[in-house]
Design a protein around this motif. Structure first.
Motif, PDB file in Angstrom:
ATOM      1  N   ASN A   1       0.992  -1.141   0.036  1.00 14.71           N
ATOM      2  CA  ASN A   1      -0.031   0.681   0.383  1.00 14.71           C
ATOM      3  C   ASN A   1       0.705   1.490  -0.209  1.00 14.71           C
ATOM      4  O   ASN A   1       1.863   1.378   0.845  1.00 14.71           O
ATOM      5  N   LYS A   2       0.425   2.256  -0.605  1.00 10.55           N
ATOM      6  CA  LYS A   2       0.838   3.646  -0.503  1.00 10.55           C
ATOM      7  C   LYS A   2       0.711   4.410   0.647  1.00 10.55           C
ATOM      8  O   LYS A   2      -0.399   4.112   1.277  1.00 10.55           O
ATOM      9  N   LYS A   3       1.323   5.226   0.887  1.00  6.12           N
ATOM     10  CA  LYS A   3       1.352   6.290   2.089  1.00  6.12           C
ATOM     11  C   LYS A   3       1.151   5.840   3.288  1.00  6.12           C
ATOM     12  O   LYS A   3       0.149   6.188   3.660  1.00  6.12           O
ATOM     13  N   GLU A   4       1.620   4.269   3.356  1.00  8.52           N
ATOM     14  CA  GLU A   4       1.844   3.475   4.758  1.00  8.52           C
ATOM     15  C   GLU A   4       0.475   3.705   5.515  1.00  8.52           C
ATOM     16  O   GLU A   4      -0.005   3.108   6.560  1.00  8.52           O
ATOM     17  N   VAL A   5      -0.755   2.963   4.359  1.00 13.40           N
ATOM     18  CA  VAL A   5      -1.792   2.596   4.561  1.00 13.40           C
ATOM     19  C   VAL A   5      -1.794   0.922   4.730  1.00 13.40           C
ATOM     20  O   VAL A   5      -1.289   0.348   4.513  1.00 13.40           O
ATOM     21  N   PRO A   6      -2.416   1.070   6.018  1.00 12.38           N
ATOM     22  CA  PRO A   6      -2.150  -0.915   6.351  1.00 12.38           C
ATOM     23  C   PRO A   6      -2.459  -1.805   5.399  1.00 12.38           C
ATOM     24  O   PRO A   6      -4.054  -1.193   5.005  1.00 12.38           O
ATOM     25  N   VAL A   7      -2.798  -2.413   5.308  1.00  8.61           N
ATOM     26  CA  VAL A   7      -3.303  -3.611   4.272  1.00  8.61           C
ATOM     27  C   VAL A   7      -4.080  -4.324   5.502  1.00  8.61           C
ATOM     28  O   VAL A   7      -3.761  -5.015   5.581  1.00  8.61           O
ATOM     29  N   GLU A   8      -4.978  -4.433   4.849  1.00  4.48           N
ATOM     30  CA  GLU A   8      -6.154  -5.228   4.906  1.00  4.48           C
ATOM     31  C   GLU A   8      -6.239  -6.921   5.155  1.00  4.48           C
ATOM     32  O   GLU A   8      -6.216  -6.972   4.059  1.00  4.48           O
ATOM     33  N   ARG A   9      -6.389  -7.942   6.133  1.00  3.93           N
ATOM     34  CA  ARG A   9      -6.489  -9.478   5.638  1.00  3.93           C
ATOM     35  C   ARG A   9      -7.500  -9.680   4.522  1.00  3.93           C
ATOM     36  O   ARG A   9      -7.081 -10.772   3.957  1.00  3.93           O
ATOM     37  N   LYS A  10      -8.314  -8.962   4.743  1.00  4.35           N
ATOM     38  CA  LYS A  10      -9.604  -9.926   3.851  1.00  4.35           C
ATOM     39  C   LYS A  10      -8.613  -9.555   2.375  1.00  4.35           C
ATOM     40  O   LYS A  10      -9.408 -10.870   1.201  1.00  4.35           O
ATOM     41  N   THR A  11      -8.037  -8.384   2.170  1.00  2.00           N
ATOM     42  CA  THR A  11      -7.944  -8.821   0.747  1.00  2.00           C
ATOM     43  C   THR A  11      -6.826  -9.644   0.326  1.00  2.00           C
ATOM     44  O   THR A  11      -7.034 -10.252  -0.168  1.00  2.00           O
ATOM     45  N   VAL A  12      -5.771  -9.631   1.224  1.00  2.00           N
ATOM     46  CA  VAL A  12      -4.752 -10.239   0.868  1.00  2.00           C
ATOM     47  C   VAL A  12      -5.495 -12.354   0.925  1.00  2.00           C
ATOM     48  O   VAL A  12      -4.546 -12.719   0.177  1.00  2.00           O
ATOM     49  N   GLU A  13      -5.884 -12.253   1.718  1.00  5.02           N
ATOM     50  CA  GLU A  13      -7.218 -13.598   1.574  1.00  5.02           C
ATOM     51  C   GLU A  13      -7.462 -13.633   0.635  1.00  5.02           C
ATOM     52  O   GLU A  13      -7.504 -14.702   0.109  1.00  5.02           O
ATOM     53  N   LYS A  14      -8.783 -12.919  -0.044  1.00  9.47           N
ATOM     54  CA  LYS A  14      -9.354 -13.211  -1.300  1.00  9.47           C
ATOM     55  C   LYS A  14      -8.480 -13.002  -2.627  1.00  9.47           C
ATOM     56  O   LYS A  14      -8.992 -13.732  -3.285  1.00  9.47           O
ATOM     57  N   MET A  15      -7.232 -12.677  -2.311  1.00 10.55           N
ATOM     58  CA  MET A  15      -6.547 -12.885  -3.507  1.00 10.55           C
ATOM     59  C   MET A  15      -5.999 -13.618  -3.784  1.00 10.55           C
ATOM     60  O   MET A  15      -5.496 -14.807  -4.288  1.00 10.55           O
ATOM     61  N   THR A  16      -5.692 -13.919  -2.447  1.00 12.11           N
ATOM     62  CA  THR A  16      -4.268 -15.808  -1.833  1.00 12.11           C
ATOM     63  C   THR A  16      -5.402 -17.417  -2.282  1.00 12.11           C
ATOM     64  O   THR A  16      -5.247 -18.076  -3.081  1.00 12.11           O
ATOM     65  N   GLY A  17      -6.677 -16.823  -2.087  1.00 17.41           N
ATOM     66  CA  GLY A  17      -7.921 -17.928  -2.272  1.00 17.41           C
ATOM     67  C   GLY A  17      -7.860 -18.172  -3.936  1.00 17.41           C
ATOM     68  O   GLY A  17      -8.315 -19.279  -3.615  1.00 17.41           O
TER      69      GLY A  17
END
Length: 639
Positions: free
Chosen positions: A9-25
């Protein structure tokens, strides 16, 4: 062999776990054994694992001792044990026996130069928390894919495009330049994809994202350095030695191995060399159309090599039923009919083994394609003045299509740079103008934009070497290795390609052209090197490719489906449907063979339905027998 995603993410915005889980799924098929995640403020790493090495402790994402550096990695490193020994000598401490950890410590030791020291197939991303940067690379020849995109919020990387499409802000739009180039090549050449705004990291390139800026640079360049001061026997012996060594290296795994086996010298050589080390299961697919089955020859070869052989006969109905799902697995259209055949043989193999070795790359490295004999056939034209050659070309272009000799005159009137776009040349520019909905757009998207920069790097070489060089940088990575990765991973099967190896290429690149194409035979040195390990009928057999009866099926079994698909697809922006229908009718009547052109259009339409219109939906899945196979492997390993 696995699948990964990396999100920064840009500008130090935290990554949401559900986003990474969806992409990985959506990468379940690439890694049915386990999943893993690492989130660190603005970074998110996701991983699906297919366990091959260090079954118990090789999970990812994996960190260094301090937890400041993390890696996700897809592929296999065949020199990881040597690297590990050297790194341990320098003070590095390992907590696993995986090749992944060797990359991590190598990065700590050598930084951005680490890909140069790796021997294998790889795509990886490293998060370096100490330096606040993301770093990664793709292997030397593009065996493993790495895709990337940038949105207003983030940079994203993944093993497949479908994972990037799960990210907010990524649109589903066709890249017009990619579409027009696809009509020429039957795939989209690197670094573009068929999607606007989604790209491939090219082979032999590394990348880093630092201060929200992405840079991509090469770390290695292929070179042909023919050595004419050596005898032909020297090149034969060197080829024999390096292939035996490469196959031995490609055996590294903690799970059962096998080999694909066709009727040709390439896969047969790999199977024969593997058989020297162990009992081998081999796998072949054929079609229920006369003249399109390699089953009998492969069966005889397997018998002489002493392998445990398995085969499958595929009919037109099976082929067509599986086609949409396989287009989904490919991510973008690759109109090679043999891709579906590869899926079937991979599915067969996945019932028995977790790793297969195959013969991809031999033709590009050793000069195996029949079209590499063309420069010799056209030699007479090279002695003519250019003005005379041009006149012959203009005359030939006015002759009716299909007239015997027309194509020969057209090819002879052009230089290799003008006539050769690779092993697949689907739509020439004249036919392309008729088939596209907006011919005026073609002026901005000429295929020479892809090929000429590559030819420029080998301007002083002979025509055959130029053709090989172009194929290595386009056809091999864009078609051959792409379909190999996607079709085997669709079956949770790891494919290894011992010919596509840096040390093998080093030997092959030193063979003079007159030893590659000799006595009317292609890849002559390779055939001589394999004389002692192959049956005579295979050693001397001419190249057949991977025969698929698309030509016949489009005239009969596939005709109704093809017409309905061409006319019903919502692709009027891209394809002139009236011209497409005309090509199909002329093909059906036997007036011309337009099978490859029609198939290229059909695959694009199917892809468009699945990925752009989203009128056909699929979900990642893994066959039950894959889970059973994995349980057996783990029980065997752990006792």
């Amino acid at each position: 062999m696995c699948g990964f995603v990396a999100l920064l993410n840009k500008k130090e915005v935290p990554v949401e776990r559900k986003t990474v889980e969806k992409m990985t799924g959506v990468l379940l098929h690439r890694g049915p054994d386990s999943e893993g995640f690492h989130l660190d403020q603005r970074v998110g790493l996701g991983f699906r694992r297919l366990s091959i090495i260090d079954l118990e402790k090789g999970d990812q994402p994996l960190s260094n001792e301090t937890g400041e550096i993390w890696i996700v990695f897809n592929g296999e490193i065949y020199n990881y044990r040597e690297l590990r020994g050297s790194l341990e000598h320098k003070g590095h401490r390992f907590k696993t026996d995986s090749d992944t950890e060797a990359i991590l410590h190598l990065y700590e030791e050598t930084g951005f130069e680490c890909p140069r020291f790796l021997r294998g197939m790889f795509g990886f991303v490293i998060w370096d928390g100490r330096k606040d940067l993301l770093f990664g690379a793709r292997d030397h020849f593009g065996i493993k894919p790495v895709y990337w995109t940038e949105t207003s919020e983030a940079f994203a990387f993944g093993s497949e495009i479908k994972s990037l499409l799960e990210l907010r802000g990524v649109s589903r739009e066709v890249n017009p330049a990619s579409f027009h180039r696809y009509l020429t090549f039957q795939y989209v050449p690197d670094p573009d994809t068929m999607f606007q705004g989604i790209y491939k990291i090219p082979p032999a390139h590394r990348f880093k994202v630092e201060k929200d800026k992405l840079t991509v640079t090469p770390y290695w360049t292929a070179q042909f350095l023919p050595e004419r001061d050596h005898t032909v026997s020297h090149h034969v012996e060197k080829t024999k030695e390096v292939l035996a060594e490469s196959v031995a290296k490609h055996r590294i795994s903690d799970v059962p191995r096998g080999a694909f086996l066709s009727s040709g010298v390439d896969s047969s050589s790999i199977a024969a060399l593997l058989r020297r080390h162990e009992e081998v299961k081999t796998f072949t697919v054929g079609f229920d159309v006369k003249g399109y089955s390699e089953l009998e020859i492969a069966r005889r070869t397997a018998s002489k090599l002493g392998t445990d052989h398995h085969e499958l006969l595929v009919g037109s109905r099976q082929y067509l039923e599986e086609l949409p799902r396989l287009v989904w697995h490919q991510d973008e259209p690759v109109a090679d009919p043999s891709a579906v055949a590869l899926y079937f043989v991979a599915r067969l193999a996945s019932r028995h083994v977790a790793v297969v070795l195959s013969g991809e790359g031999a033709d590009e490295f050793f000069g195996g394609y029949n079209i590499y004999r063309e420069p010799e056939a056209l030699r007479m034209f090279s002695r003519m003045p250019q003005s005379l050659r041009g006149g012959l070309g203009r005359m030939a272009s006015r002759l009716p299509r299909g007239l015997k000799g027309r194509g020969f005159l057209l090819r002879g009137s052009k230089t290799v740079e003008e006539r050769y776009f690779g092993n697949a040349f689907i739509f020439d520019e004249d036919l392309k103008r008729r088939i596209v909905a907006d011919p005026s757009a073609l002026k901005d998207h000429h295929p020479w934009e892809v090929t000429w920069p590559i030819y420029a790097r080998v301007a002083a070489m002979d025509d055959v070497t130029k053709m090989q060089y172009l194929d290595i940088h386009t056809w091999l990575c864009g078609n051959i290795l792409m379909k190999a990765d996607k079709m085997t991973m669709a079956n949770s099967l790891e494919l290894r390609v011992p010919f596509v190896d840096c040390k093998v290429f080093e030997v092959a690149s030193r063979i003079p052209t007159e030893y590659k194409i000799r006595d009317g035979t292609t890849k002559w040195v390779l055939r001589e090197a394999m004389k002692d390990v192959l049956p005579e009928e295979i050693h001397s057999r001419k190249k057949l490719g991977f025969p698929v009866p698309i030509r016949q099926w489009l005239r009969k079994e596939f005709y109704a489906w093809a017409r309905e698909t061409l006319m019903g697809g919502r692709v009027d922006r891209w394809i002139n449907k009236a011209e497409a229908a005309r090509l199909l009718e002329m093909h059906k009547d036997g007036r011309f063979d337009y099978s490859r052109q029609i198939w290229t259009l059909l695959i694009f339409i199917l892809w468009h339905e699945i990925y752009i219109e989203r009128s056909v939906r699929f979900h990642p899945s893994v066959s039950p027998h894959v889970y059973e196979r994995r349980r057996k492997n783990l029980r065997t390993k752990t006792g």
